[in-house]
Write a protein that holds these residues in place. Sequence first.
Motif, PDB file in Angstrom:
ATOM      1  N   LEU A  30       0.822  -1.207   0.000  1.00  0.00           N
ATOM      2  CA  LEU A  30       0.000   0.000   0.000  1.00  0.00           C
ATOM      3  C   LEU A  30       0.857   1.258   0.000  1.00  0.00           C
ATOM      4  O   LEU A  30       0.529   2.251  -0.676  1.00  0.00           O
ATOM      5  N   VAL A  31       1.948   1.239   0.752  1.00  0.00           N
ATOM      6  CA  VAL A  31       2.855   2.388   0.760  1.00  0.00           C
ATOM      7  C   VAL A  31       3.450   2.603  -0.630  1.00  0.00           C
ATOM      8  O   VAL A  31       3.521   3.739  -1.123  1.00  0.00           O
ATOM      9  N   LEU A  32       3.858   1.527  -1.287  1.00  0.00           N
ATOM     10  CA  LEU A  32       4.439   1.646  -2.624  1.00  0.00           C
ATOM     11  C   LEU A  32       3.421   2.200  -3.623  1.00  0.00           C
ATOM     12  O   LEU A  32       3.743   3.076  -4.433  1.00  0.00           O
ATOM     13  N   VAL A  33       2.201   1.694  -3.565  1.00  0.00           N
ATOM     14  CA  VAL A  33       1.153   2.200  -4.455  1.00  0.00           C
ATOM     15  C   VAL A  33       0.862   3.667  -4.151  1.00  0.00           C
ATOM     16  O   VAL A  33       0.736   4.498  -5.055  1.00  0.00           O
ATOM     17  N   ASP A  34       0.788   3.989  -2.867  1.00  0.00           N
ATOM     18  CA  ASP A  34       0.516   5.363  -2.453  1.00  0.00           C
ATOM     19  C   ASP A  34       1.602   6.316  -2.937  1.00  0.00           C
ATOM     20  O   ASP A  34       1.317   7.427  -3.403  1.00  0.00           O
ATOM     21  N   LEU A  35       2.846   5.881  -2.824  1.00  0.00           N
ATOM     22  CA  LEU A  35       3.951   6.723  -3.295  1.00  0.00           C
ATOM     23  C   LEU A  35       3.842   6.985  -4.791  1.00  0.00           C
ATOM     24  O   LEU A  35       4.073   8.109  -5.259  1.00  0.00           O
ATOM     25  N   CYS A  36       3.492   5.953  -5.546  1.00  0.00           N
ATOM     26  CA  CYS A  36       3.346   6.115  -6.996  1.00  0.00           C
ATOM     27  C   CYS A  36       2.227   7.104  -7.326  1.00  0.00           C
ATOM     28  O   CYS A  36       2.369   7.948  -8.219  1.00  0.00           O
ATOM     29  N   LEU A  37       1.121   6.998  -6.600  1.00  0.00           N
ATOM     30  CA  LEU A  37      -0.002   7.905  -6.843  1.00  0.00           C
ATOM     31  C   LEU A  37       0.340   9.340  -6.446  1.00  0.00           C
ATOM     32  O   LEU A  37      -0.003  10.294  -7.150  1.00  0.00           O
ATOM     33  N   ARG A  38       1.002   9.496  -5.310  1.00  0.00           N
ATOM     34  CA  ARG A  38       1.364  10.843  -4.852  1.00  0.00           C
ATOM     35  C   ARG A  38       2.441  11.467  -5.732  1.00  0.00           C
ATOM     36  O   ARG A  38       2.481  12.694  -5.895  1.00  0.00           O
ATOM     37  N   ALA A  39       3.346  10.637  -6.268  1.00  0.00           N
ATOM     38  CA  ALA A  39       4.468  11.162  -7.052  1.00  0.00           C
ATOM     39  C   ALA A  39       4.001  11.918  -8.291  1.00  0.00           C
ATOM     40  O   ALA A  39       4.710  12.788  -8.806  1.00  0.00           O
ATOM     41  N   ARG A  40       2.804  11.613  -8.775  1.00  0.00           N
ATOM     42  CA  ARG A  40       2.277  12.323  -9.946  1.00  0.00           C
ATOM     43  C   ARG A  40       2.098  13.816  -9.651  1.00  0.00           C
ATOM     44  O   ARG A  40       2.117  14.641 -10.570  1.00  0.00           O
ATOM     45  N   PHE A  41       1.905  14.159  -8.384  1.00  0.00           N
ATOM     46  CA  PHE A  41       1.664  15.546  -7.995  1.00  0.00           C
ATOM     47  C   PHE A  41       2.669  15.983  -6.938  1.00  0.00           C
ATOM     48  O   PHE A  41       2.342  16.742  -6.025  1.00  0.00           O
ATOM     49  N   LEU A  42       3.882  15.502  -7.069  1.00  0.00           N
ATOM     50  CA  LEU A  42       4.922  15.787  -6.086  1.00  0.00           C
ATOM     51  C   LEU A  42       5.159  17.286  -5.952  1.00  0.00           C
ATOM     52  O   LEU A  42       5.227  17.815  -4.840  1.00  0.00           O
ATOM     53  N   THR A  43       5.289  17.985  -7.067  1.00  0.00           N
ATOM     54  CA  THR A  43       5.538  19.431  -7.018  1.00  0.00           C
ATOM     55  C   THR A  43       4.356  20.167  -6.408  1.00  0.00           C
ATOM     56  O   THR A  43       4.522  21.061  -5.571  1.00  0.00           O
ATOM     57  N   ALA A  44       3.153  19.786  -6.804  1.00  0.00           N
ATOM     58  CA  ALA A  44       1.967  20.499  -6.338  1.00  0.00           C
ATOM     59  C   ALA A  44       1.747  20.333  -4.843  1.00  0.00           C
ATOM     60  O   ALA A  44       1.397  21.294  -4.145  1.00  0.00           O
ATOM     61  N   PHE A  45       1.953  19.133  -4.315  1.00  0.00           N
ATOM     62  CA  PHE A  45       1.598  18.858  -2.927  1.00  0.00           C
ATOM     63  C   PHE A  45       2.742  19.024  -1.926  1.00  0.00           C
ATOM     64  O   PHE A  45       2.488  19.260  -0.744  1.00  0.00           O
ATOM     65  N   TYR A  46       4.000  18.902  -2.380  1.00  0.00           N
ATOM     66  CA  TYR A  46       5.083  18.769  -1.401  1.00  0.00           C
ATOM     67  C   TYR A  46       6.274  19.703  -1.590  1.00  0.00           C
ATOM     68  O   TYR A  46       7.317  19.493  -0.985  1.00  0.00           O
ATOM     69  N   THR A  47       6.138  20.714  -2.422  1.00  0.00           N
ATOM     70  CA  THR A  47       7.262  21.638  -2.626  1.00  0.00           C
ATOM     71  C   THR A  47       6.818  23.078  -2.361  1.00  0.00           C
ATOM     72  O   THR A  47       5.626  23.388  -2.292  1.00  0.00           O
ATOM     73  N   ASP A  48       7.798  23.954  -2.264  1.00  0.00           N
ATOM     74  CA  ASP A  48       7.505  25.370  -2.049  1.00  0.00           C
ATOM     75  C   ASP A  48       6.896  26.019  -3.284  1.00  0.00           C
ATOM     76  O   ASP A  48       6.342  27.117  -3.208  1.00  0.00           O
ATOM     77  N   ALA A  49       6.995  25.348  -4.426  1.00  0.00           N
ATOM     78  CA  ALA A  49       6.377  25.865  -5.641  1.00  0.00           C
ATOM     79  C   ALA A  49       4.948  25.370  -5.798  1.00  0.00           C
ATOM     80  O   ALA A  49       4.296  25.651  -6.802  1.00  0.00           O
ATOM     81  N   GLY A  50       4.451  24.646  -4.791  1.00  0.00           N
ATOM     82  CA  GLY A  50       3.146  24.025  -4.880  1.00  0.00           C
ATOM     83  C   GLY A  50       2.059  24.744  -4.102  1.00  0.00           C
ATOM     84  O   GLY A  50       2.136  25.947  -3.830  1.00  0.00           O
ATOM     85  N   LEU A  51       1.044  23.980  -3.728  1.00  0.00           N
ATOM     86  CA  LEU A  51      -0.145  24.516  -3.074  1.00  0.00           C
ATOM     87  C   LEU A  51       0.094  24.943  -1.633  1.00  0.00           C
ATOM     88  O   LEU A  51      -0.577  25.846  -1.131  1.00  0.00           O
ATOM     89  N   LEU A  52       1.049  24.269  -0.980  1.00  0.00           N
ATOM     90  CA  LEU A  52       1.282  24.523   0.439  1.00  0.00           C
ATOM     91  C   LEU A  52       2.781  24.690   0.685  1.00  0.00           C
ATOM     92  O   LEU A  52       3.447  23.778   1.188  1.00  0.00           O
ATOM     93  N   PRO A  53       3.352  25.857   0.331  1.00  0.00           N
ATOM     94  CA  PRO A  53       4.769  26.091   0.621  1.00  0.00           C
ATOM     95  C   PRO A  53       5.014  26.004   2.123  1.00  0.00           C
ATOM     96  O   PRO A  53       4.099  26.161   2.934  1.00  0.00           O
ATOM     97  N   ARG A  54       6.252  25.769   2.501  1.00  0.00           N
ATOM     98  CA  ARG A  54       6.563  25.527   3.912  1.00  0.00           C
ATOM     99  C   ARG A  54       6.193  26.706   4.808  1.00  0.00           C
ATOM    100  O   ARG A  54       5.772  26.513   5.950  1.00  0.00           O
TER     101      ARG A  54
END
Length: 487
Positions: A30-54
């Motif tokens: 499940l973690v591996l599948v989840d990582l693959c699904l999240r990786a499609r939106f890595l910039t949007a969800f987890y970077t300062d250039a995304g929806l929620l900068p630090r």
Amino acid sequence: MTARLRAAVARRFGVDTRALAALRVSLAALVLVDLCLRARFLTAFYTDAGLLPRSLLFEQYGTISRLSIHAVSGAAWVQAVLFLVTALAALAMLAGYRTTLATVVTGVLLASLHYRNPLVLNSGDTLLRMLFLWGVFLPLGERWSVDALRDGETDSRRVASVATAGVLVQVVVVYSTNALLKLRGERWLAGDAIRYVLELDMFTVLLGDVLADFPALLVAFDRLWLAMLVASVLLLVLTGCLRAAFAGLFVAMHAGMLASMQLGLFPLVSIAALLPFLPGAVWDRIPGWQHVPGLRSLPASRYARRVEGALPLVALPAMPSTVVRWTRRVVPVVLVVLLAGMLVWNAASVGVVDATAAGPVTESPEPRWSMFAPVPASTDYWVVAPGQLASGGSVDAFHGEAVSWDEPPDVAGSYPSARWRKYVANLRGADPAVAGGFADYLCTRWNGGHDVEVTSVAVFVVEQQVRLDGPNPTERVELAAKNCSSQ
């Protein structure tokens, strides 16, 4: 009498070691599948250039967000490296290689990922973290693992401990809490709650579109599901084939959710959580590794030597005997406290106990396991983000299409993923600064990928009230508006 009581408790709170192995494999997968699904939106969800900068993350979520390893950097390449490390740890856990260490590393990195962007989380993520927490103290690598091949697969078929009790009780707490909340909702008692859920086009997919045309069947499912939740404590009371059958019924219902609603990995996480309830009679029907074609004639010792030679040996420092002895004494006590705290917290969240008397809980916590309760949502919504182009025209900066306020042909499909829908759901009640982050992201994404820039972007959700007996009225709600040229 004491021996009979111990045997009765062991039958109900013990878990087959093969069930724990299946849980290990399921969680890692499940973690591996989840990582693959999240990786499609890595910039949007987890970077300062995304929806929620630090900066916005720290402002909105305070200390807990600063504990996230993923919040150390806002660069995309750092997040990609952390995703890769998490995947490697999950692969080691999947294979049962240095299982406890792999479980700890995977669980810590998973929690870190969750705290990096709480806006995209659902109940499945919370349950997954809790399963990892209990899994650290369970012998997940005792069967069907590289560790078992190296050390010699044990003959132990069952283990009973505070940790096994914890993982079983955790699942029942989820269902029981949800049952108490559902019993407070008129629609669940009336039998039309599932009808309302499947009328929400933002959730309904595949089989859900078919089931929506059979209201009488949905009423039956509503009553059955509510009865199962109320009786979920029987998962702990029953043993043997009766427990397996009852757990199987829950599995079937979660499989139905997976086939009819866009709920992300929640149904699969719930199915994995039910594996420890399956007794030995179920696992006796599943062949061991030695029956796998190609390995049948390979002795375990020889295979273990090959594994040991092929994989690096992660040697952990040996702890002094005194530390080992105290650890064996302290860990069960810690787990008992953890189990008691979990029960009190969930009881406080539904008002069963007074939160002010719940030790560290100083105010009534939000229920973790609401899940369409006490009243299921009755509002569909979709995003429209009109952007003013520098050339004088306009465009929907979210979808990259012409601006349209009409209901999309497929509301669920109008979101890039279930996590995007969850993000939008959380925006509706969040601080305006959070929605502003969405508008900023749309400005940056559009202007970085198109020749004609947008000068401004507004973010709306179109809310549509679902009615079973009449037209569904809509309302436009503006969440944010940004001047892109000022960035």
